[in-house]
Scaffold this motif. Sequence first.
Motif: not given
Ligand SMILES: C[S@@+](CC[C@H](N)C(=O)[O-])C[C@H]1O[C@@H](n2cnc3c(N)ncnc32)[C@H](O)[C@@H]1O
Length: 239
Positions: A68, A91, A118-119, A137-138, A214, A216
């Motif tokens: 993510g 992502e 999705d991871v 992260l976040f 990051t 966020y």
């Molecule tokens: C709140 S954002 C934070 C983004 C970044 N880590 C930051 O701190 O700026 C959470 C991110 O996690 C991604 N995400 C959520 N579930 C996920 C998953 N199962 N696999 C991969 N990415 C995921 C979302 O698409 C989103 O972009």
Amino acid sequence: MSRDMPKDPLGKPMWYGRRRTHKLRPGRQRLVDDLLPQLMIADPEADAPVVFSPGFGPPQRELRLEIGFGAGEHLSGEAAAHPDIDYIGCEPFINGVAALLADVEQLDLRNVRLFDDDVRLLIDRLPEASVSVIYILFPDPWPKARHNRRRIFQYETLDALARVARDDAVLMFASDHMDYVAWALAEAKRHPDWSWTARKPADWRVPPAGWVPTRYEAKAVRKGDKPAYLSFRRRSREL
Ligand SMILES: C[S@@+](CC[C@H](N)C(=O)[O-])C[C@H]1O[C@@H](n2cnc3c(N)ncnc32)[C@H](O)[C@@H]1O
């Protein structure tokens, strides 16, 4: 993995986040069309194990995984600072993927591969004991109690990550959402393979040296929030 996590009718993990917001600018769309296929670590639709291409990943090179990555500031900063280490970024949000691709191109990063889904569709396909550092992260906090099961940091994910993590690998979780921080500590505490490394408050109140913030995180800090940085170590398989 994901025995208890919500699934869609095809049996895939249910995805609740955004995949796209605004239309991509032509330059970014070109990166998604041309560069992304070259950097994809695996096909999300196929179920085959990931095989690293020559010159990427273990056993020759250290591998880190960011789950993510949002717009990818942390990932591209890390990859630029450590050209000797390889990174997989995961992502599903395509606008974020396109932003990272722009950095990859501009900084000429050769040590980044991507998974634009999705991871949970990737982890089980990575080789055992292949990853040395994992970043979450976040992540989306899903603050309502009835949505907590959607959180990516939970026992099942820890299980799947423990398989791909090398002995002594580090799992780094950061959040400005204190309920999620408490949840992450509780989930890791009941997992036999992960232990929290903090010995003093500075170990979780301050990011590690050389940390690349990051988007966020920067937003949270601007608001006056104080994020927590939790670092978990994978216990050795020998013990
Ligand atoms: C709140 S954002 C934070 C983004 C970044 N880590 C930051 O701190 O700026 C959470 C991110 O996690 C991604 N995400 C959520 N579930 C996920 C998953 N199962 N696999 C991969 N990415 C995921 C979302 O698409 C989103 O972009």
